[in-house]
Design a protein around this motif. Structure first.
Motif, PDB file in Angstrom:
ATOM      1  N   UNK A 662       0.827  -1.203   0.000  1.00 39.51           N
ATOM      2  CA  UNK A 662       0.000   0.000   0.000  1.00 39.51           C
ATOM      3  C   UNK A 662       0.866   1.260   0.000  1.00 39.51           C
ATOM      4  N   UNK A 663       0.316   2.337  -0.524  1.00 40.91           N
ATOM      5  CA  UNK A 663       1.031   3.600  -0.500  1.00 40.91           C
ATOM      6  C   UNK A 663       1.057   4.179   0.904  1.00 40.91           C
ATOM      7  N   UNK A 721       9.742   4.650  -0.056  1.00 47.82           N
ATOM      8  CA  UNK A 721      10.588   5.351  -1.019  1.00 47.82           C
ATOM      9  C   UNK A 721      10.636   4.607  -2.349  1.00 47.82           C
ATOM     10  N   UNK A 722      10.468   3.274  -2.290  1.00 50.35           N
ATOM     11  CA  UNK A 722      10.473   2.471  -3.519  1.00 50.35           C
ATOM     12  C   UNK A 722       9.236   2.781  -4.351  1.00 50.35           C
ATOM     13  N   UNK A 723       8.072   2.837  -3.684  1.00 50.54           N
ATOM     14  CA  UNK A 723       6.854   3.195  -4.420  1.00 50.54           C
ATOM     15  C   UNK A 723       6.968   4.602  -4.997  1.00 50.54           C
ATOM     16  N   UNK A 724       7.466   5.551  -4.215  1.00 53.18           N
ATOM     17  CA  UNK A 724       7.615   6.924  -4.711  1.00 53.18           C
ATOM     18  C   UNK A 724       8.511   6.946  -5.950  1.00 53.18           C
ATOM     19  N   UNK A 725       9.621   6.218  -5.901  1.00 56.05           N
ATOM     20  CA  UNK A 725      10.539   6.179  -7.035  1.00 56.05           C
ATOM     21  C   UNK A 725       9.877   5.529  -8.247  1.00 56.05           C
ATOM     22  N   UNK A 726       9.138   4.441  -8.027  1.00 52.93           N
ATOM     23  CA  UNK A 726       8.506   3.735  -9.134  1.00 52.93           C
ATOM     24  C   UNK A 726       7.437   4.595  -9.787  1.00 52.93           C
ATOM     25  N   UNK A 743       0.787   1.051 -18.253  1.00 50.61           N
ATOM     26  CA  UNK A 743       0.605  -0.230 -17.587  1.00 50.61           C
ATOM     27  C   UNK A 743       1.161  -0.181 -16.173  1.00 50.61           C
ATOM     28  N   UNK A 744       2.322   0.459 -16.005  1.00 53.80           N
ATOM     29  CA  UNK A 744       2.905   0.603 -14.670  1.00 53.80           C
ATOM     30  C   UNK A 744       1.962   1.384 -13.763  1.00 53.80           C
ATOM     31  N   UNK A 745       1.407   2.460 -14.297  1.00 52.75           N
ATOM     32  CA  UNK A 745       0.512   3.325 -13.503  1.00 52.75           C
ATOM     33  C   UNK A 745      -0.718   2.541 -13.043  1.00 52.75           C
ATOM     34  N   UNK A 746      -1.240   1.719 -13.919  1.00 50.14           N
ATOM     35  CA  UNK A 746      -2.400   0.894 -13.581  1.00 50.14           C
ATOM     36  C   UNK A 746      -2.034  -0.158 -12.537  1.00 50.14           C
ATOM     37  N   UNK A 747      -0.882  -0.813 -12.726  1.00 47.94           N
ATOM     38  CA  UNK A 747      -0.435  -1.835 -11.770  1.00 47.94           C
ATOM     39  C   UNK A 747      -0.260  -1.230 -10.385  1.00 47.94           C
ATOM     40  N   UNK A 748       0.177   0.027 -10.327  1.00 49.06           N
ATOM     41  CA  UNK A 748       0.392   0.702  -9.052  1.00 49.06           C
ATOM     42  C   UNK A 748      -0.917   1.110  -8.388  1.00 49.06           C
ATOM     43  N   UNK A 749      -2.037   0.857  -9.073  1.00 50.63           N
ATOM     44  CA  UNK A 749      -3.344   1.091  -8.463  1.00 50.63           C
ATOM     45  C   UNK A 749      -3.965   2.417  -8.800  1.00 50.63           C
TER      46      UNK A 749
END
Length: 832
Positions: A662-663, A721-726, A743-749
Motif C-alpha cells: 500500500x502507499x 521510497x520504492x513506491x515513490x521512485x517507481x 501499464x505501470x501506472x495501472x499496476x500501481x493502483x
C-alpha cells in the motif's frame, strides 16, 4: 519476452508489449486524454509536427521526428498546460498523380488509402494527437479556404501573372517542377529538359523581404542559428546602387537604356565589358541582326542548363558578342555587350557590369575571351590577369578618376553621389529573394480560382462559388499532360460562364504549388470545422504562435519562409494579431543505416513495421530518442532496440513488485533513494526544457537501477521510497514509452491515464547531498568505499584513500607509483 497478456499484478506476470498495445489505445480514446479543454481554464501550449505526406506507410524518419514532438507535448501536459497537438496530412502533390497514371486511377484513391494506413500506424505509435482536428489539404473543405486566401492576396496585388521560363520536357510535352528534373533530364522518360517561356502565377513575396529579414530578430535563440542564417542568405539583402548604362545605337538598332544593380559602385572604372542573360528578352532586343543567328543558336544550348549548372564556378565560361556597346556613365568608356549563361534573366535586372579584376566569374569570362582586366582597388595582391584570382578585399581606389586615392567605403559614397547628381543612378537596396512561382501545370493540387474572359480579362471566382473543385472523372493517362495542363484537357470542367458578363470563359487550368497548402495549415488546426472563414480568428489568436514546431532542416528555407510570409499577409488582412507563426523550432536529424541514408537502392532500408512487431512501439521510440540529441543523426546500425526492450521490462517489473504494497508516507522511506528520485525529476525538468531527451532517459535508467538495488537489498518493495521512485519512473517514462508507463501506472493502483497524472513535485530539501561515496581502487580493483563530503578536495581525498585499511592491505607494502583522482567519486592507486 512474452507477447501474451497476463494479470499484470500477478507475481508470475511477464512484460508483454503486444498486450499493452492492444489494451491502452481504446482507453485513451474513451478518456479523450489528448483533446485540449480549450476553455481558457489553463495556459495554452501549441505543439506542432511538420505534417507528413502520404507516400506510403510510416518509415524510420517518421518514427524519430514524431517521437520528439510527442515528448514535448506529453511533458507540457504533465506540467498542467492545455496542450494542442494536432495531426493532418499534406495530401496534394505529384507522387499521387504519378501513381494514378501508373494504376489507371484517380489520385484521391492512392492518397486516401495511404492516409488511412498512416493514421493507423500513428495511432499504434501512440502519438498523443487530438484526432478530432485531423485535416487533409486535398479535402475540398480545406482547399476552399486556400482558394479564398489566394483571392485576398490577389485583391492586395500580391498574386499576379507574368511570362517566365519553366522546365520543359520535349517528349512528354509538359512542364516539370524542379524536383522532377534529375541530372538535367525528365525523371519519367529521361529526355534532356529544356526551358520554355510560359505565363505563370506568382506571389509577390519580395514586397515582404524587409519584414521577413528584420523580424528574424524575434527568433534569435529560439530557432537554430543555421536555419536563421539560411533564411538570411536566401533573402539576401544587399545595399548598393542602380546604375544606368546607355547602349549605343547601330544602323539597325536604336539607342537603349539598361540598368544594373551593384554593391560596388566604386569599381565602375574597372568595368571592361557588359553582360546580359543570354535567355533574356533584353538579349534579343539588343543583339544586332548580323549577330542574331549566333545568339539564337547559343540560347538553344542555354535552355538545356539548370540554374545550378549556369552559376557553377567550375564550368567553362561561354557567351556571344551582341555587336553592341554600353557607355560607362562615370568614365564614358565604350564597353562591349556580351550575352552569357552565367547571368540569370530573372535575377536582379538580368544584366551586370563586369569588373573582372574584382569578381571571379567576370575574371574567368574575361580570360576566356581575352577581354581587358583593370585593377581599380589596390589590395596589395598579385594582378588578377596574371594570378587568375580576382581580388575582393578592401583597399584604396586606383585608376578611378576622381575616386582615385579614396578608401573603399568613402569611394562608394562618392560614386553614389556622382551617379545621383548626373541622373545616372541612385542608392538602392536589392534582394536575392525572388517572387514565389506558384503555378503548377499538374492535376492533383488546388485549382487557381481565376476565370479568363475575352471581354473582362482576369475575373476572380466569387467567394460564394468556392471551392472550385477538381473533376472526379479523370483517371490514369488522362492525367498525363501533352503540351497542356491535365485540367486544360478537361474541357467540360474548364468551360464556364464569366461571373461578370455571363459570356463564355474558361477557368485557369494551373494548380497551386503544394507549399501554398502548408503555408497556413497551422491556423486551420485551431478550428478545423469552421465554415465562416479559413479559421476562427479568436481561436487562432488564443493558440498561436505555435510554441514548439518540430521538423526536418530540409524545410529551413522554403516552407518556413512561405509560412512566415503567409502569416504576415494574414496579419495585414486583420485576421490575426501576431505576425510570426512559430515561436520555437526544433530540427531533428536523419535516421541512417551504416552511415548512409536509408534507401531501397542501397539495400540498407529498415522496415519500421517489422521493428515494431519485433521489439514493440515503446522500445523503438525509446531507442530513437536515447540514441542522440534530437538534432543529430541516428545510425540504426549502432543502436539496440532489444536493449531498450530489456530496460522497459526491468522498469515495468518495479511496478509489479510494488503493486501489493500500500502507499504510505514516502518521508518514512530511505532518504538516499528519495534523494535520487527527486534529483532525477529536478534534472529531467531542466533537461527537457533544453531538449536533451536522451540524457533524461539515462537519468531514468539510473533511477530504475537504484530502485531495484533498494528492493533487492533486504528492505524490499515495502519501503515507501520504492513506491515513490517507481511512480516517478512511470510519470517521466510516459513521455517516451507511453504503453509501458500506462501499464505501470495501472499496476500501481492508479486510474488512467498516467499522461494526466501531473509532473512529480520536487522536495528541494532532498536535493541537498550530505555525503557521497568515493570508490577506492588498487590496480583497477575496488578495495574500499568511503563516505565523504561532496566538498572534499582532491588532496584530502587522496590522503584519506591512502589511509584506508583495505587499500593498505591490498598494497601489502608495495611502493606507490601514482594516485589518480577523478574527484570526488574515484581514487585509483597504482603500485610500482
Amino acid at each position: 519476452m512474452s507477447n501474451e497478456p497476463t494479470d499484470s499484478r500477478s507475481p508470475d506476470a511477464v512484460y508483454s508489449f503486444a498486450a499493452m498495445e492492444r489494451k491502452w489505445p481504446a482507453v485513451w480514446d474513451e478518456l479523450k486524454v489528448f483533446t485540449p479543454l480549450d476553455d481558457g481554464s489553463r495556459e495554452r501550449r501549441y505543439v506542432l509536427d511538420m505534417f507528413p505526406y502520404p507516400s506510403g506507410d510510416l518509415h524510420m524518419g517518421h518514427a524519430e521526428a514524431f517521437a520528439m514532438g510527442d515528448v514535448i507535448s506529453r511533458y507540457w501536459r504533465q506540467l498542467g498546460y492545455d496542450v494542442l497537438h494536432p495531426i493532418g496530412w499534406d495530401s496534394f502533390g505529384l507522387p499521387a498523380e504519378n501513381a494514378a497514371i501508373q494504376r489507371n486511377a484517380h489520385p484521391s484513391e492512392w492518397t486516401y488509402a495511404n492516409i488511412d494506413t498512416q493514421a493507423a500506424s500513428f495511432k499504434r505509435y501512440a502519438i498523443s494527437a487530438d484526432w478530432s482536428r485531423r485535416l487533409h489539404t486535398s479535402d475540398s473543405e480545406y482547399y476552399r479556404w486556400t482558394q479564398w486566401l489566394f483571392l485576398r492576396f490577389y485583391e492586395k496585388g500580391l498574386a499576379y501573372r507574368k511570362d517566365s521560363p519553366v522546365n520543359w520536357c520535349p517528349k512528354d510535352q509538359t512542364v516539370l517542377a524542379n524536383e522532377q528534373v534529375v541530372n538535367g533530364a525528365c525523371e519519367r522518360c529521361g529526355t534532356p529538359v529544356t526551358k520554355k517561356s510560359l505565363n505563370q502565377w506568382y506571389f509577390r513575396i519580395t514586397d515582404y523581404a524587409d519584414r521577413l529579414l528584420d523580424d528574424m530578430a524575434q527568433l534569435e535563440g529560439k530557432w537554430p542559428d543555421r536555419v536563421l542564417s539560411m533564411q538570411r542568405n536566401w533573402i539576401g539583402r544587399s545595399a548598393g546602387a542602380h546604375v544606368r548604362f546607355r547602349i549605343e545605337s547601330t544602323p539597325d538598332q536604336p539607342e537603349h537604356d539598361v540598368t544594373v544593380f551593384t554593391t560596388r559602385p566604386d569599381t565602375l572604372y574597372g568595368a571592361t565589358f557588359y553582360v546580359v542573360a543570354a535567355d533574356s528578352q533584353l538579349a534579343v532586343d539588343l543583339v544586332t541582326e548580323a549577330r542574331r543567328p549566333e545568339l539564337e543558336q547559343y540560347r538553344d544550348k542555354v535552355r538545356s542548363l539548370s540554374e545550378i549548372e549556369r552559376q557553377s564556378t567550375e564550368r567553362e565560361k561561354t557567351g556571344v558578342f551582341t555587336g553592341r556597346y554600353a557607355i560607362n556613365p562615370l568614365s564614358g568608356e565604350r564597353l562591349p555587350v556580351w550575352a552569357a549563361d552565367y547571368v540569370l534573366a530573372d535575377y536582379g535586372t538580368g544584366s551586370i557590369m563586369a569588373v573582372p579584376a574584382h569578381d571571379q566569374r567576370d575574371l574567368d569570362f574575361a580570360l576566356a575571351f581575352d577581354l581587358p582586366v583593370r585593377v581599380v582597388v589596390d589590395t596589395g595582391e598579385a594582378h588578377p590577369a596574371e594570378s587568375g584570382m580576382a581580388t575582393t578585399g578592401d583597399g584604396t581606389l586606383v585608376n578611378s578618376g576622381s575616386l582615385t586615392g579614396l578608401p573603399q567605403e568613402e569611394a562608394v559614397a562618392v560614386a553614389v553621389r556622382i551617379l545621383t547628381s548626373s541622373d545616372a543612378g541612385e542608392e538602392t537596396v536589392n534582394f536575392r529573394l525572388r517572387d514565389w512561382l506558384l503555378s503548377r501545370q499538374r492535376f492533383w493540387g488546388t485549382p487557381i480560382p481565376i476565370i479568363h474572359c475575352a471581354s473582362c480579362g482576369e475575373v476572380p471566382v466569387p467567394d460564394d462559388q468556392l471551392p472550385v473543385t477538381l473533376p472526379e472523372n479523370l483517371r490514369g493517362e488522362e492525367l498525363a499532360p501533352k503540351g497542356t495542363s491535365p485540367l486544360a484537357a478537361a474541357r467540360d470542367w474548364a468551360a464556364v460562364d464569366c461571373p461578370r458578363c455571363s459570356g463564355s470563359a474558361t477557368r485557369d487550368t494551373d494548380t497551386m504549388d503544394t507549399f501554398v497548402d502548408s503555408s497556413w495549415y497551422f491556423l486551420r488546426f485551431t478550428s478545423p470545422g469552421y465554415t465562416d472563414g479559413p479559421f476562427d480568428s479568436d481561436a487562432a489568436n488564443n493558440w498561436l504562435p505555435v510554441q514548439q514546431y518540430v521538423g526536418g532542416v530540409e524545410h529551413a528555407i522554403l516552407h518556413l519562409l512561405y509560412a512566415r510570409f503567409f502569416t504576415k499577409v494574414i496579419n495585414d488582412l486583420g485576421l490575426i494579431d501576431f505576425d510570426e507563426p512559430f515561436n520555437a523550432l526544433l530540427n531533428q536529424g536523419q535516421v541512417l543505416n551504416g552511415g548512409k541514408a536509408m534507401s531501397k537502392s542501397l539495400g540498407n532500408g529498415v522496415d519500421l513495421g517489422e521493428q515494431l512487431d519485433t521489439f514493440g512501439v515503446d522500445a523503438v521510440r525509446l531507442t530513437m530518442i536515447f540514441a542522440s540529441p534530437p538534432e543529430d543523426d541516428v545510425d540504426w546500425a549502432d543502436v539496440s532496440p532489444s536493449g531498450s526492450a530489456k530496460f522497459l521490462a526491468r522498469a515495468w517489473r518495479l511496478a509489479r513488485d510494488v503493486a501489493t504494497t500500500p502507499g504510505t508516507d514516502p518521508s518514512m522511506g530511505n532518504r538516499g533513494l528519495r534523494s535520487a528520485t527527486h534529483r532525477t525529476v529536478a534534472d529531467a525538468s531542466v533537461l527537457l526544457d533544453q531538449h536533451k531527451f536522451n540524457v533524461v532517459i539515462a537519468k531514468i535508467m539510473e533511477l530504475v537501477n537504484a530502485t531495484r538495488k533498494e528492493i533487492d537489498s533486504g528492505a524490499g518493495a515495502a519501503d515507501p521510497a520504492v513506491r515513490e521512485a517507481t511512480e516517478a519512473v512511470a510519470v517521466v517514462l510516459s513521455l517516451f514509452a507511453p504503453y509501458t508507463a500506462e501499464d505501470m501506472w495501472s499496476i500501481l493502483g492508479h486510474e488512467p491515464s498516467v499522461a494526466a497524472a501531473g509532473w512529480p513535485t520536487v522536495d528541494e530539501s532532498l536535493l541537498t547531498v550530505d555525503s557521497i561515496t568515493a570508490v577506492v581502487q588498487v590496480k583497477g580493483k575496488v578495495r574500499d568505499r568511503l563516505e565523504v563530503s561532496p566538498d572534499i578536495s582532491e588532496d584530502e581525498l587522496r590522503d584519506l584513500a591512502l589511509r584506508s585499511e583495505a587499500a593498505l592491505r591490498a598494497l601489502d607494502g608495495q611502493e606507490i607509483r601514482t594516485v589518480i583522482v577523478r574527484a570526488p567519486k574515484l581514487v585509483n592507486i597504482v603500485p610500482v
